[in-house]
Design a protein around this motif. Structure first.
Motif, PDB file in Angstrom:
ATOM      1  N   PRO A 188       0.815  -1.223   0.000  1.00  0.00           N
ATOM      2  CA  PRO A 188       0.000   0.000   0.000  1.00  0.00           C
ATOM      3  C   PRO A 188       0.850   1.276   0.000  1.00  0.00           C
ATOM      4  O   PRO A 188       0.416   2.311  -0.505  1.00  0.00           O
ATOM      5  CB  PRO A 188      -0.850  -0.110   1.265  1.00  0.00           C
ATOM      6  N   MET A 189       2.064   1.178   0.540  1.00  0.00           N
ATOM      7  CA  MET A 189       2.952   2.346   0.566  1.00  0.00           C
ATOM      8  C   MET A 189       3.317   2.819  -0.835  1.00  0.00           C
ATOM      9  O   MET A 189       3.623   3.985  -1.052  1.00  0.00           O
ATOM     10  CB  MET A 189       4.265   2.002   1.297  1.00  0.00           C
ATOM     11  N   ASP A 190       3.248   1.872  -1.780  1.00  0.00           N
ATOM     12  CA  ASP A 190       3.646   2.220  -3.143  1.00  0.00           C
ATOM     13  C   ASP A 190       2.539   2.899  -3.935  1.00  0.00           C
ATOM     14  O   ASP A 190       2.765   3.352  -5.049  1.00  0.00           O
ATOM     15  CB  ASP A 190       4.084   0.950  -3.897  1.00  0.00           C
ATOM     16  N   VAL A 191       1.341   2.907  -3.366  1.00  0.00           N
ATOM     17  CA  VAL A 191       0.224   3.542  -4.070  1.00  0.00           C
ATOM     18  C   VAL A 191      -0.380   4.595  -3.142  1.00  0.00           C
ATOM     19  O   VAL A 191      -1.412   4.364  -2.500  1.00  0.00           O
ATOM     20  CB  VAL A 191      -0.863   2.516  -4.471  1.00  0.00           C
ATOM     21  N   PRO A 192       0.261   5.745  -3.043  1.00  0.00           N
ATOM     22  CA  PRO A 192      -0.225   6.750  -2.092  1.00  0.00           C
ATOM     23  C   PRO A 192      -1.672   7.123  -2.416  1.00  0.00           C
ATOM     24  O   PRO A 192      -2.062   7.199  -3.575  1.00  0.00           O
ATOM     25  CB  PRO A 192       0.701   7.946  -2.325  1.00  0.00           C
ATOM     26  N   GLY A 193      -2.463   7.272  -1.373  1.00  0.00           N
ATOM     27  CA  GLY A 193      -3.853   7.697  -1.561  1.00  0.00           C
ATOM     28  C   GLY A 193      -4.798   6.551  -1.850  1.00  0.00           C
ATOM     29  O   GLY A 193      -5.965   6.792  -2.169  1.00  0.00           O
ATOM     30  N   ALA A 194      -4.299   5.314  -1.745  1.00  0.00           N
ATOM     31  CA  ALA A 194      -5.180   4.188  -2.060  1.00  0.00           C
ATOM     32  C   ALA A 194      -5.779   3.525  -0.824  1.00  0.00           C
ATOM     33  O   ALA A 194      -6.829   2.902  -0.911  1.00  0.00           O
ATOM     34  CB  ALA A 194      -4.437   3.141  -2.877  1.00  0.00           C
ATOM     35  N   VAL A 195      -5.108   3.668   0.322  1.00  0.00           N
ATOM     36  CA  VAL A 195      -5.579   2.955   1.516  1.00  0.00           C
ATOM     37  C   VAL A 195      -5.610   3.896   2.717  1.00  0.00           C
ATOM     38  O   VAL A 195      -4.654   4.637   2.954  1.00  0.00           O
ATOM     39  CB  VAL A 195      -4.661   1.746   1.835  1.00  0.00           C
ATOM     40  N   TYR A 196      -6.731   3.870   3.424  1.00  0.00           N
ATOM     41  CA  TYR A 196      -6.882   4.672   4.648  1.00  0.00           C
ATOM     42  C   TYR A 196      -7.515   3.819   5.721  1.00  0.00           C
ATOM     43  O   TYR A 196      -8.219   2.853   5.427  1.00  0.00           O
ATOM     44  CB  TYR A 196      -7.771   5.899   4.382  1.00  0.00           C
ATOM     45  N   PHE A 197      -7.300   4.230   6.969  1.00  0.00           N
ATOM     46  CA  PHE A 197      -7.959   3.540   8.081  1.00  0.00           C
ATOM     47  C   PHE A 197      -9.021   4.446   8.680  1.00  0.00           C
ATOM     48  O   PHE A 197      -8.756   5.621   8.979  1.00  0.00           O
ATOM     49  CB  PHE A 197      -6.931   3.168   9.160  1.00  0.00           C
ATOM     50  N   LEU A 198     -10.223   3.909   8.861  1.00  0.00           N
ATOM     51  CA  LEU A 198     -11.301   4.645   9.504  1.00  0.00           C
ATOM     52  C   LEU A 198     -11.457   4.084  10.923  1.00  0.00           C
ATOM     53  O   LEU A 198     -11.861   2.924  11.073  1.00  0.00           O
ATOM     54  CB  LEU A 198     -12.620   4.458   8.756  1.00  0.00           C
ATOM     55  N   PRO A 199     -11.146   4.844  11.951  1.00  0.00           N
ATOM     56  CA  PRO A 199     -11.256   4.311  13.317  1.00  0.00           C
ATOM     57  C   PRO A 199     -12.714   3.961  13.624  1.00  0.00           C
ATOM     58  O   PRO A 199     -13.610   4.752  13.343  1.00  0.00           O
ATOM     59  CB  PRO A 199     -10.786   5.482  14.200  1.00  0.00           C
ATOM     60  N   THR A 200     -12.921   2.769  14.158  1.00  0.00           N
ATOM     61  CA  THR A 200     -14.283   2.290  14.407  1.00  0.00           C
ATOM     62  C   THR A 200     -14.282   1.561  15.746  1.00  0.00           C
ATOM     63  O   THR A 200     -13.429   0.693  15.973  1.00  0.00           O
ATOM     64  CB  THR A 200     -14.704   1.333  13.280  1.00  0.00           C
ATOM     65  N   PRO A 201     -15.217   1.902  16.630  1.00  0.00           N
ATOM     66  CA  PRO A 201     -15.148   1.363  17.978  1.00  0.00           C
ATOM     67  C   PRO A 201     -15.243  -0.153  18.072  1.00  0.00           C
ATOM     68  O   PRO A 201     -16.035  -0.774  17.360  1.00  0.00           O
ATOM     69  CB  PRO A 201     -16.339   2.018  18.694  1.00  0.00           C
ATOM     70  N   LYS A 202     -14.435  -0.663  18.930  1.00  0.00           N
ATOM     71  CA  LYS A 202     -14.489  -1.977  19.538  1.00  0.00           C
ATOM     72  C   LYS A 202     -14.722  -3.161  18.605  1.00  0.00           C
ATOM     73  O   LYS A 202     -15.825  -3.681  18.498  1.00  0.00           O
ATOM     74  CB  LYS A 202     -15.571  -1.977  20.640  1.00  0.00           C
ATOM     75  N   SER A 203     -13.679  -3.574  17.984  1.00  0.00           N
ATOM     76  CA  SER A 203     -13.678  -4.830  17.233  1.00  0.00           C
ATOM     77  C   SER A 203     -14.875  -4.968  16.284  1.00  0.00           C
ATOM     78  O   SER A 203     -15.710  -5.848  16.457  1.00  0.00           O
ATOM     79  CB  SER A 203     -13.660  -6.019  18.194  1.00  0.00           C
ATOM     80  N   PRO A 204     -14.968  -4.092  15.303  1.00  0.00           N
ATOM     81  CA  PRO A 204     -16.121  -4.177  14.400  1.00  0.00           C
ATOM     82  C   PRO A 204     -16.128  -5.499  13.644  1.00  0.00           C
ATOM     83  O   PRO A 204     -15.089  -6.009  13.260  1.00  0.00           O
ATOM     84  CB  PRO A 204     -15.924  -3.008  13.444  1.00  0.00           C
TER      85      PRO A 204
END
Ligand SMILES: [Cu+2]
Lengths: 656, 215
Positions: free
Chosen positions: A317-333
């Protein structure tokens, strides 16, 4: 350990409170369920000779198969063999179907099948194929809905516990296979203690050929060593993105029930697959060695071939900037669900008291404005507040999965409080709640995974059955419950049993599939190398210790029906062609002492059963499927002589 | 006689429909055959309504020892009928044309109709003979030998025209498109006859002098 017990006790107590608040004791409420005061019976009754409105494809769970049910009747229409051998029709036992269960681990005749998904065009169900994942030996199968047959299985390398799978994008461009367990990639001998930072999670994107349905791994995204639990493609405005829930972002490696439940928030990984696809199409990614089987069933030879593939394209994912993000979501979704408009991404934190809903628009806005809240392994983490669309407050305990109707409502299942809760998308208010019996996992609305749900029914796929049916000893079949969701309140119409553990299901209106359903295979199109298409093709051929019998069958005889010249120690191949060209007239084939299975051969097809005679004698074979008035007469003999016998091969039919 | 000649020509040409459309249709339905089995009888041969109907009818008939449905080469009718019909069409068109040109009397139209009717009746008679033969000449090794209530062996002749219950089957035998086309065509030749007569009488009234010459 003590702490775990305390948590569980607390949960149980809260569960009790919730149900008390909900209008009293479930036992007394149960009497009112099942529509005694309504005409529920009429609404699920499908009169003799009439057809159900929907096909429901319900995963067979640990049976490894796929159950086909009719809705609203709840009738079992068929069990489709997928990942497990099926003696009913010889699936995985015949020479033609054995290659379908081939993997890099060898022949794996069972699996744990979880999430069926129906192919789509423009975000709407199109009734071409059903895809389903094998969890244990990571695999994806494609079932063709013309033939109602598993026609392709692709193994997923670098994966373990293929759980966030097999969900498809809105034009069936991709089927995904996300790994639930992170593992060393490539696999190696290392200490499990060194999990953190060393294990990786692969998210595999499998391209689907729109003409043939054939699958091919396009790329594997190498993600941090979390557990990738479930996933859902973007729809409509979020088409081009894929969302994966994670747990164990702690990267714990022992006693996960405690150690993976420490972080207040885990992530939903948002993947811009179009961006990665573009990167890959421009030569990006790295080819790495891999070993995985790709098995295809040919419609004309009725035979599967298994090809072992040797490499796969990896993307960091580091090689494709802007392709992967993390959305914080409570407690083990657990569940990760996108509403039909594609705007809302629902993360069901299974240990959270609330339901968290992310906004796709806000997510894009936060990305464009680089509003990040740190990073994990170089992947930007968005700010929770910036992307939050809303919260459904205190809806129940243990939210798992959400489905949608066509009127802007969502239906979330709650495992711990054992209920389904209907809430309004956008206002986040709870509209209705209904208890289910008992402990619901997934729920399903026909087309609920598409842009255009058919919001008539909701099916609760319950994990526990207890007293819903007559007891059958300690092991009970699992229960499904059908609700009418056309009104403001959900209404329980029907309980019905299912096979295996039906994790998830997908349903489609009958008239989108039934008119295309095949009735026979045309004998004239049978290209099986061992087919005997006319009576003059029947023969018995010896090749060393192998004996090939070219046999055909039609009501009510086998041709030939008497075979001599086979010897102990031979390997006998019965290649049997069904000459019927009439709908629903398969014939069976069984021979005494067969160590594998019988066969069920559909009209126009050829199948092969291997039989290794161990004893001298005259041994019968017969048709196992009551096919006609003279079914009992549909039989023959094969004579087995001593290994050193010099009796030549001979065969006959109808001779006195 | 221009009008009558044209009607005669059209009427005769309608018979050409027999080369394209079935003459007769026999349908066999039973509870276990929700899509009934059917055969279309053409002047050039017999075909299943659906691709595999003939094979499946033969499959059923073998229980009671009936012969398989005849192939084109098995019956002389399938080579002779098309020739006869072709000849009749040609004849009808020629008579019509001659009538149009005033070279023959309208009575020829009736003559053609009578010949065609006789041929048609012979055809029906022949068809019925075939049905009798097909339904009664059973294989002595038949798997099932059923008896009528009076003890005589059961036969399986399909009805020439209409509906009949045969064992568990509902058998319907009715004329098909081709038959309706012949019927319409033959009726038109009768119409041509009457129109021709009317035209002739009108002509005789207006031109009485020519009468002896025509007669
Ligand atoms: Cu049989």
């Amino acid at each position: 350990m003590k702490r775990t017990i305390n948590i569980l006790l607390a949960l149980v107590m809260v569960a009790g409170l919730v149900s008390c608040n909900d209008g009293g004791n479930k036992k007394s409420k149960r009497g009112n369920q099942g529509g005694l005061s309504s005409n529920a019976a009429e609404r699920v009754y499908v009169a003799p000779g009439e057809h159900d409105e929907f096909y429901a494809f319900m995963s067979g769970g640990f049976s490894g198969q796929l159950g086909v049910y009719g809705l609203p009747s709840g009738r079992l229409l068929k069990v489709l063999p997928v990942f497990s051998q099926n003696p009913e029709n010889g699936w995985g036992y015949t020479e033609e179907t054995k290659p379908m269960l081939n993997t890099s681990f060898g022949f794996v005749p069972w699996d744990d099948s979880h999430h069926p998904d129906i192919s789509q065009t423009n975000g709407v169900l199109d009734g071409r194929w059903v895809f389903i994942n094998g969890n244990n030996t990571p695999r994806i199968a494609r079932i063709d809905l013309k033939n109602f047959k598993t026609e392709e299985i692709i193994e997923i390398p670098h994966s373990a516990g293929n759980h966030s799978s097999s969900f498809i994008t809105e034009n069936t461009e991709y089927v995904v296979a996300g790994t639930r367990f992170s593992v060393p990639i490539p696999q190696k001998d290392m200490s499990i203690k060194d999990y953190k930072g060393n294990f990786k999670g692969s998210l595999t994107f499998i391209k689907v050929d729109q003409e043939t349905g054939h699958m091919d791994i396009k790329f594997q995204l190498m993600m941090p060593g979390f557990n990738y639990d479930l996933s859902h493609p973007g729809r409509d405005k979020s088409h081009g993105w894929f969302f994966f829930t994670t747990y164990n972002t702690e990267e714990a490696h022992t006693l996960l029930e405690v150690n993976a439940s420490q972080n207040d928030k885990d992530f939903i990984a948002a993947i811009n697959w179009k961006k990665i696809e573009e990167y890959v199409n421009n030569g990006g990614g790295q080819k790495v060695p891999a070993k995985y089987a790709h098995n295809i069933m040919d419609e004309n030879t009725h035979t599967a071939t298994s090809t072992m593939k040797t490499e796969v394209l990896q993307v960091n994912p580091m090689d494709v900037p802007g392709a992967v993000y993390f959305l914080p979501t409570p407690k083990s979704p657990h569940g990760c669900d996108v509403d039909p408009t594609g705007e809302y991404i629902i993360g069901n934190g299974k240990l959270s008291a609330d339901l968290t809903v992310h906004s796709f628009t806000k997510m894009i806005d936060a990305i464009e404005n680089k509003k990040f809240d740190g990073e994990a392994y170089g992947i930007p983490i968005l700010n929770f507040e910036d992307i939050l669309a809303g919260v459904v407050k205190q809806p129940g305990l243990g939210p798992l999965h959400t489905e949608f109707d066509d009127k802007g409502n969502a239906y979330t299942t709650f495992f711990i409080s054992s209920e389904v809760v209907k809430w309004k998308v956008g206002t986040w208010e709870v509209i209705d709640r209904q208890p289910v019996f008992y402990s619901v996992g997934h729920g399903m609305i026909p087309g609920g995974n598409s842009r255009k749900p058919f919001g008539k029914y909701f099916v609760a796929l319950n994990k526990i059955t207890k007293d819903r049916y007559l007891p059958t000893g300690p092991e009970l079949t699992q229960s499904a419950q059908l609700f009418d969701i056309t009104g403001e309140k959900m209404e329980l119409l029907l309980d019905f049993p299912t096979i295996g553990e039906p994790h998830y299901a997908a349903a489609i209106p009958g008239d989108m599939v039934a008119p295309n359903s095949r009735k026979i295979y045309k004998l004239a199109e049978n290209k099986h190398p061992y087919a005997s298409l006319s009576d003059s093709d029947t023969k018995v051929v010896r090749e060393g210790k192998e004996v090939h019998i070219y046999m055909n069958m039609i009501r009510s005889h086998f041709n030939p029906d008497n075979i001599e010249g086979v010897k102990v120690g031979d390997k006998v191949y019965f290649h049997v062609t069904n000459h019927e060209q009439d709908f629903d007239v398969p014939h069976g084939f069984a021979v005494i002492g067969a160590n594998n299975a019988e066969m069920l051969i559909v009209p126009g097809a050829t199948e092969t059963l291997v039989w290794e005679p161990k004893e001298v004698g005259v041994w019968p074979f017969y048709c196992t499927d009551f096919c006609s008035a003279l079914h009992q007469e549909m039989q023959g003999y094969i004579r087995v002589s001593p290994a050193d016998s010099n009796i030549g091969l001979s065969w006959s039919l109808g001779e006195d | 006689m221009k009008k009558a000649g044209i009607i005669m020509i059209i009427g005769s040409l309608l018979l050409l429909g027999l080369f394209k459309f079935p003459l007769w249709n026999i349908v066999l339905g039973a509870p276990q055959y929700p899509d009934p089995l059917g055969m279309d009888i053409y002047i050039q041969g017999i075909q299943g309504v659906e691709e595999f109907d003939i094979q499946n009818i033969d499959g059923l008939n073998h229980y009671i020892g009936m012969k398989t449905i005849p192939k084109v080469e098995d019956m002389w009718e399938f080579s002779v009928f098309p020739k006869v019909i072709g000849l009749m069409v040609a004849l009808g068109v020629i008579i019509g044309l001659l009538g149009f040109l005033g070279k023959v009397s309208y009575k020829w139209f009736l003559g053609w109709f009578i010949v065609m009717s006789i041929l048609g009746l012979l055809g029906m008679y022949d068809f019925n003979l075939w049905l009798i033969e097909y339904g009664t000449d059973l294989d002595p090794k038949a798997i099932m030998k059923l008896l009528n209530p009076d003890g005589t062996p059961m036969t399986y002749k399909p009805p020439l025209l209409g509906y009949q219950k045969m064992l568990n089957f509902d058998v319907d035998s009715w004329p098909a498109t081709g038959a309706y086309m012949i019927f319409a065509g033959m009726m038109l030749t009768v119409v041509a006859f009457f129109v021709g007569r009317y035209e002739y009488k009108k002509k005789v009234k207006t031109e009485p002098i020519l009468k002896p010459a025509l007669a």
